[in-house]
Design an enzyme around this catalytic site. Structure first.
Site, PDB file in Angstrom:
ATOM      1  N   GLU A  28      -2.201 -10.304  -5.601  1.00 13.24           N
ATOM      2  CA  GLU A  28      -2.303 -11.112  -6.820  1.00 13.24           C
ATOM      3  C   GLU A  28      -1.470 -10.515  -7.945  1.00 13.24           C
ATOM      4  O   GLU A  28      -0.735 -11.213  -8.645  1.00 13.24           O
ATOM      5  CB  GLU A  28      -3.773 -11.184  -7.294  1.00 13.24           C
ATOM      6  CG  GLU A  28      -4.701 -11.897  -6.350  1.00 13.24           C
ATOM      7  CD  GLU A  28      -5.340 -10.975  -5.314  1.00 13.24           C
ATOM      8  OE1 GLU A  28      -4.674 -10.032  -4.840  1.00 13.24           O
ATOM      9  OE2 GLU A  28      -6.502 -11.221  -4.972  1.00 13.24           O
ATOM     10  N   GLU A  59       0.824  -1.214   0.000  1.00 16.31           N
ATOM     11  CA  GLU A  59       0.000   0.000   0.000  1.00 16.31           C
ATOM     12  C   GLU A  59       0.852   1.255   0.000  1.00 16.31           C
ATOM     13  O   GLU A  59       2.001   1.255   0.458  1.00 16.31           O
ATOM     14  CB  GLU A  59      -0.926  -0.016   1.226  1.00 16.31           C
ATOM     15  CG  GLU A  59      -1.910  -1.172   1.153  1.00 16.31           C
ATOM     16  CD  GLU A  59      -2.873  -1.223   2.328  1.00 16.31           C
ATOM     17  OE1 GLU A  59      -2.667  -0.491   3.326  1.00 16.31           O
ATOM     18  OE2 GLU A  59      -3.845  -2.006   2.231  1.00 16.31           O
TER      19      GLU A  59
HETATM   20  N1  THU Z   1      -6.258  -6.687  -1.561  1.00 11.42           N
HETATM   21  C1  THU Z   1      -5.472  -7.633  -2.140  1.00 11.42           C
HETATM   22  O1  THU Z   1      -4.235  -7.548  -2.096  1.00 11.42           O
HETATM   23  N2  THU Z   1      -6.069  -8.660  -2.767  1.00 11.42           N
HETATM   24  C2  THU Z   1      -7.406  -8.908  -2.755  1.00 11.42           C
HETATM   25  O2  THU Z   1      -7.847  -9.912  -3.290  1.00 11.42           O
HETATM   26  C3  THU Z   1      -8.315  -7.968  -2.079  1.00 11.42           C
HETATM   27  C4  THU Z   1      -7.700  -6.700  -1.625  1.00 11.42           C
HETATM   28  C5  THU Z   1      -5.614  -5.612  -0.799  1.00 11.42           C
HETATM   29  C6  THU Z   1      -5.680  -4.250  -1.392  1.00 11.42           C
HETATM   30  C7  THU Z   1      -5.478  -3.392  -0.148  1.00 11.42           C
HETATM   31  O3  THU Z   1      -4.082  -3.310   0.131  1.00 11.42           O
HETATM   32  C8  THU Z   1      -6.134  -4.186   0.960  1.00 11.42           C
HETATM   33  O4  THU Z   1      -6.211  -5.520   0.472  1.00 11.42           O
HETATM   34  C9  THU Z   1      -7.520  -3.698   1.349  1.00 11.42           C
HETATM   35  O5  THU Z   1      -8.307  -3.522   0.215  1.00 11.42           O
END
Ligand code: THU
Length: 130
Positions: A57, A46
């Site tokens: 992913e 993030e």
């Molecule tokens: N996120 C993922 O990495 N993969 C997912 O399948 C769902 C969401 C992350 C994005 C963000 O850093 C956090 O989870 C909350 O949305």
């Protein structure tokens, strides 16, 4: 459950431990199996400029492509409550991996199986750009 799937789950969990998610506190890990048998992992990363954040992913897919992996057989996604991939990731999974089984796993080891096509019906794709 197949030994390989167990290995993918273990890898996805360990990737989630490295997530950089100070804003959501929602760690996600992904493990992508190539047809040649290698496992590539990714975690969510993030940014304080939220829109720059990248999901686990897509980071796993990037790691695989950097290593010149070109064909894939399964993707496992680990999160505390079994997140399915977001819309953007569904598109990239389809573009890069095509039709593969996709497993979600939660902190109690509950596993659900999907595939690229049922997560992204009627996909846009390379065929439209020919
Ligand atoms: N996120 C993922 O990495 N993969 C997912 O399948 C769902 C969401 C992350 C994005 C963000 O850093 C956090 O989870 C909350 O949305």
């Amino acid at each position: 459950m197949e030994k390989l799937t167990k290995q993918l789950i273990k890898t996805a969990k360990s990737a989630a431990n490295n997530a950089h998610c100070p804003f959501s506190n929602y760690p996600v890990g992904a493990a992508l199996l190539s047809k040649s048998g290698k496992i590539y992992k990714g975690c969510n990363v993030e940014s304080s400029s939220y829109g720059l954040s990248v999901c686990a992913e897509r980071n796993a897919i990037a790691a695989a492509l950097v290593d010149n992996a070109q064909a894939f057989s399964a993707l496992v996604i680990y999160s505390q409550n079994g997140a399915t991939p977001c819309g953007a990731c569904r598109q990239v999974i389809w573009d890069v991996c095509g039709e593969i089984p996709i497993y979600t796993v939660d902190e109690n080891n509950n596993t659900k199986e999907y595939n690229s096509k049922n997560l992204l019906p009627e996909p846009f794709g390379a065929h439209k750009l020919e």
